[in-house]
Design an enzyme around this catalytic site. Structure first.
Site, PDB file in Angstrom:
ATOM      1  N   GLU A  48     -27.950 -35.410 -53.116  1.00  0.00           N
ATOM      2  CA  GLU A  48     -26.695 -34.674 -52.950  1.00  0.00           C
ATOM      3  C   GLU A  48     -25.911 -35.325 -51.830  1.00  0.00           C
ATOM      4  O   GLU A  48     -26.486 -35.749 -50.819  1.00  0.00           O
ATOM      5  CB  GLU A  48     -26.972 -33.213 -52.601  1.00  0.00           C
ATOM      6  CG  GLU A  48     -25.675 -32.443 -52.298  1.00  0.00           C
ATOM      7  CD  GLU A  48     -25.856 -30.933 -52.229  1.00  0.00           C
ATOM      8  OE1 GLU A  48     -26.979 -30.472 -51.991  1.00  0.00           O
ATOM      9  OE2 GLU A  48     -24.846 -30.225 -52.421  1.00  0.00           O
ATOM     10  N   CYS A 251     -25.218 -27.642 -53.992  1.00  0.00           N
ATOM     11  CA  CYS A 251     -23.996 -26.838 -53.902  1.00  0.00           C
ATOM     12  C   CYS A 251     -22.751 -27.670 -54.166  1.00  0.00           C
ATOM     13  O   CYS A 251     -21.719 -27.137 -54.569  1.00  0.00           O
ATOM     14  CB  CYS A 251     -23.909 -26.164 -52.533  1.00  0.00           C
ATOM     15  SG  CYS A 251     -25.078 -24.816 -52.371  1.00  0.00           S
ATOM     16  N   ASN A 382     -26.319 -24.387 -60.579  1.00  0.00           N
ATOM     17  CA  ASN A 382     -27.122 -24.667 -59.390  1.00  0.00           C
ATOM     18  C   ASN A 382     -27.323 -23.387 -58.603  1.00  0.00           C
ATOM     19  O   ASN A 382     -26.378 -22.899 -58.000  1.00  0.00           O
ATOM     20  CB  ASN A 382     -26.427 -25.694 -58.495  1.00  0.00           C
ATOM     21  CG  ASN A 382     -27.152 -25.844 -57.162  1.00  0.00           C
ATOM     22  OD1 ASN A 382     -28.298 -26.274 -57.123  1.00  0.00           O
ATOM     23  ND2 ASN A 382     -26.492 -25.444 -56.075  1.00  0.00           N
ATOM     24  N   GLU A 383     -28.502 -22.869 -58.635  1.00  0.00           N
ATOM     25  CA  GLU A 383     -28.900 -21.653 -57.907  1.00  0.00           C
ATOM     26  C   GLU A 383     -27.754 -20.638 -57.817  1.00  0.00           C
ATOM     27  O   GLU A 383     -27.507 -20.039 -56.772  1.00  0.00           O
ATOM     28  CB  GLU A 383     -29.493 -21.984 -56.524  1.00  0.00           C
ATOM     29  CG  GLU A 383     -28.581 -22.665 -55.527  1.00  0.00           C
ATOM     30  CD  GLU A 383     -29.184 -22.765 -54.122  1.00  0.00           C
ATOM     31  OE1 GLU A 383     -30.354 -23.114 -53.991  1.00  0.00           O
ATOM     32  OE2 GLU A 383     -28.441 -22.492 -53.160  1.00  0.00           O
TER      33      GLU A 383
HETATM   34  O1  AHR Z   1     -30.468 -28.910 -50.463  1.00  0.00           O
HETATM   35  C1  AHR Z   1     -29.450 -28.336 -49.726  1.00  0.00           C
HETATM   36  C2  AHR Z   1     -28.799 -27.145 -50.408  1.00  0.00           C
HETATM   37  O2  AHR Z   1     -29.740 -26.129 -50.577  1.00  0.00           O
HETATM   38  C3  AHR Z   1     -28.310 -27.372 -51.805  1.00  0.00           C
HETATM   39  O3  AHR Z   1     -27.042 -27.928 -51.843  1.00  0.00           O
HETATM   40  C4  AHR Z   1     -28.289 -26.004 -52.385  1.00  0.00           C
HETATM   41  O4  AHR Z   1     -28.459 -26.020 -53.779  1.00  0.00           O
HETATM   42  C5  AHR Z   1     -29.366 -25.290 -51.634  1.00  0.00           C
HETATM   43  O5  AHR Z   1     -28.941 -24.092 -51.104  1.00  0.00           O
END
Ligand code: AHR
Length: 655
Positions: A48, A251, A382-383
């Site tokens: 990321e 995120c 994503n979550e």
């Molecule tokens: O890995 C860091 C963050 O943790 C990611 O962007 C998110 O998906 C999670 O909250």
């Protein structure tokens, strides 16, 4: 967000209860035989653009804010001229401004205007890179920019690499700008090495000139790819031998508000046509590292691509800086925009796998890759907070992909935590829609990972498979320590034991620049010139290098599964025929073990033993705890003393 409890006490107590620590070796029995088929792709990576992982990190561009797009929306206090400054030499006088009236193209909206009133010894602008530009003597650097003459006589530009103190390292000349935007370039070869250089563009005459996309790219990139990756960082990732790469987040994917959702189509094609945007981690995405580069990197390191797209909703933590409230910022794309969004997702699959005769396959071919990238997996969401807004959009995307591309495994999402409301609701959707796989996230303490070693033993094998897409053990103060690394090793033995259900797992986050770290812990830290893997990196690497495709039942001390502070797993690799045993000792004292290979028919006299161990469980310095390999004598039953705070891998070769 997370509560980290002191983990030393329970582990110390548990050690008192285990038989092996009273002098008698603890028995570990591995049932050698056909075993249980497991995922051969268990260990991969999560990438990321967080903590400058892409811009200022893996993406090799050395100029910061190359297209004058920085703004206070990216980061408080930033302007389009952040990282730039005016240079007036030898009595020269001028100014720089940022304009938007006649941009290079509709997505690259702002550009610098250099006005030279008195040329003197040269008037221009200077870029400081990402806290200084590191250059090496004799190496080639490709410098390019777009220029347009606005007023005055056209004059050639001079480009220089200089030390911070102004010493000349390299110089080149660029043709005079024309009335229309034109790309000009030169090669700079510094005469000295300097970790803190500056790039300077100087005008030699009076007038007004527009500048944009000022780029300085090292000639040496990973696999020599144009617009490529920083070789040392790419190599340390490649050395993990990840079986898959998840990209581009996190995120970052679902973004800070629906206008900030990551759109893969804005990341391909010529770099000046990629739409820059704020990064949810409060900086900037140039998108120079885009989906073509991600796919190519996967191919270069032999990993499966695992892109993730937003599920049509933005991050639930959007606008947090404005509202000062956490978790209420989710919004969905308006439903009339969803068909186009769903089509974007389908087009991504065509971009990766379609024939060169298809619309998007042709774009991949035009970028230099006619062969398909072999996409098999696609994460959707994503979550996310599991709400009706999420569900409606997720279902649209999932059903469209399933109908048009049944060959693609869609991975759903079950919230940010391995329990709780979103986890429960996410799994309910997975059950109802019969999703092939879901993405679980798990950031917990070392103690949690020891205590939950049996978590996946209880998973219903008829349900969706699991991708543990983000996980890491957080020690006190969100540090990574030997103790956290060892707890991850213990958990990895559980993941191997359950790799019929848990198909993939990726530690998160992967990279963090030391002077721009937004999140800890991370697997690999770096500066502009150096790379610092963590102890945890070695754990991931050892499991990745010593994976298998069938699991051999492994029992510690007569139990059906291991308990703290010991963990173990054994796998077989049918490609090599090797048998690999992993033993983790989380106690602060050595553990005498008696390992039995039940049912083994043929055994060499020795095996390779690789040990990652340290006396201090709170050690954070990777240089103090590196894997050491040696030879160990083995027999159908043999004794082994696992050092304190250790992971041991015993690899029995079939040769
Ligand atoms: O890995 C860091 C963050 O943790 C990611 O962007 C998110 O998906 C999670 O909250």
């Amino acid at each position: 967000m997370l509560s980290i409890r002191n983990t030393l006490l329970p582990i110390a107590l548990a050690s008192l209860l285990l038989p092996g620590l009273h002098g008698q070796p603890t028995p570990i029995t591995v049932q050698v035989g056909p075993g249980k088929p497991i995922s051969p792709d268990l260990v991969g990576i999560f990438f990321e653009d967080l903590s400058y992982a892409a811009d200022g990190g893996l993406y090799a561009e050395l100029i910061q804010n190359r297209s004058f797009d920085y703004s206070a929306t990216d980061h408080v206090g930033w302007t389009p001229l952040t990282a730039w400054e005016l240079v007036e030499r030898g009595g020269g006088q001028g100014s720089i401004a940022v304009e938007t009236a006649q941009p290079l193209n509709p997505v690259n909206t702002s550009y610098a205007v250099l006005t030279v009133e008195k040329p003197g010894g040269g008037v221009g602008l200077q870029n400081e890179g990402f806290n200084g530009i590191p250059v090496k003597a004799g190496d080639r650097y490709d410098m390019s920019l777009f220029t347009r003459q606005i007023a005055g006589a056209a004059f050639p530009l001079t480009v220089r690499l200089e030390s911070k103190g102004g010493a000349l390292l390299a110089e080149g000349h660029l043709p005079a700008p024309t009335a229309d935007w034109k790309k000009v370039s030169n090669v700079l070869t510094p005469t000295a090495t300097d970790a803190d250089a500056r790039l300077i563009v100087l005008a030699g005459g009076a007038g007004k000139v527009a500048l944009d996309m000022v780029s300085l790219f090292p000639g040496k990139t990973f696999h020599n790819r144009p617009n490529g990756l920083r070789p040392d960082l790419a190599q340390v990732i490649a050395d993990l031998h990840p079986k898959f790469v998840r990209f581009p987040g996190g995120c970052l994917v679902h973004g800070d508000g629906i206008g900030n959702i990551y759109r893969w189509k804005e990341t391909i094609g010529p770099i000046e046509q990629r739409k820059p945007q704020p990064n949810i981690w409060r900086y900037h995405q140039s998108k120079g590292l885009g989906f073509f580069e991600y796919f190519q990197f996967c191919e270069d390191i032999g990993a499966k691509p695992l892109p993730v797209v937003a599920a049509g909703v933005c991050c639930q933590n959007s606008n947090e800086l404005v509202t000062h409230k956490y978790g209420i910022g989710q919004a969905g794309l308006p439903m009339d925009q969803m068909p186009a969004y769903v089509q974007d997702v389908l087009d991504l699959i065509e971009y990766a796998n379609g024939p060169v005769t298809s619309t998007w396959g042709a774009k991949r071919a035009a970028a230099g890759h006619p062969k398909p990238f072999g996409l098999q997996y696609l994460g959707v969401g994503n979550e996310d907070k599991i709400t009706p807004v999420f569900r409606e959009r997720f279902e649209m995307i999932y059903k469209a992909v399933k109908a048009k591309h049944p060959e693609i495994t869609v991975i759903g999402t079950v919230g940010p935590d391995p329990q709780g409301d979103d986890y429960t609701k996410g799994w309910k959707i997975a059950d109802e829609l019969h999703l092939p796989m879901v993405d679980e996230h798990c950031y917990k303490s070392p103690q949690w990972f020891w205590e939950n070693n049996r978590r996946y033993d209880a998973y219903d094998r008829s349900k969706s498979k699991v991708y543990l897409g983000e996980w890491a053990s957080f020690d006190d103060k969100r540090r990574s320590t030997l103790r956290s690394a060892i707890s991850e090793a213990a958990y990895l033995t559980a993941l191997e034991r359950n790799a019929d259900v848990v198909r993939f797992a990726s530690y998160a986050p992967l990279l963090a620049r030391r002077d721009h770290t937004d999140w800890t812990p991370d697997l690999i830290f770096f500066t502009k010139t150096e790379v610092f893997p963590t102890i945890n990196y070695h754990v991931q690497q050892l499991f990745s290098l010593n994976g298998g495709d069938f699991y051999l039942p492994t029992v510690i001390g007569g139990d059906s599964a291991p308990s703290a502070p010991l963990a173990a797993s054994a796998v077989g690799d049918s490609k090599t025929g090797d048998l690999i045993i992993k033993v983790v000792n989380g106690a602060n004292a050595p553990a005498p073990l008696r390992i039995t290979l039940a049912g083994v028919k043929r055994l060499p006299a020795s095996a390779t033993k690789t040990v990652l161990a340290g006396a201090n469980p709170m050690e954070t310095d990777e240089r103090a705890v590196r894997p050491q390999s040696s030879t160990i004598s083995i027999a159908p039953t043999f004794d082994y003393e696992a050092p304190a705070n250790s992971l041991t891998i015993i690899r029995i070769s079939n040769k």
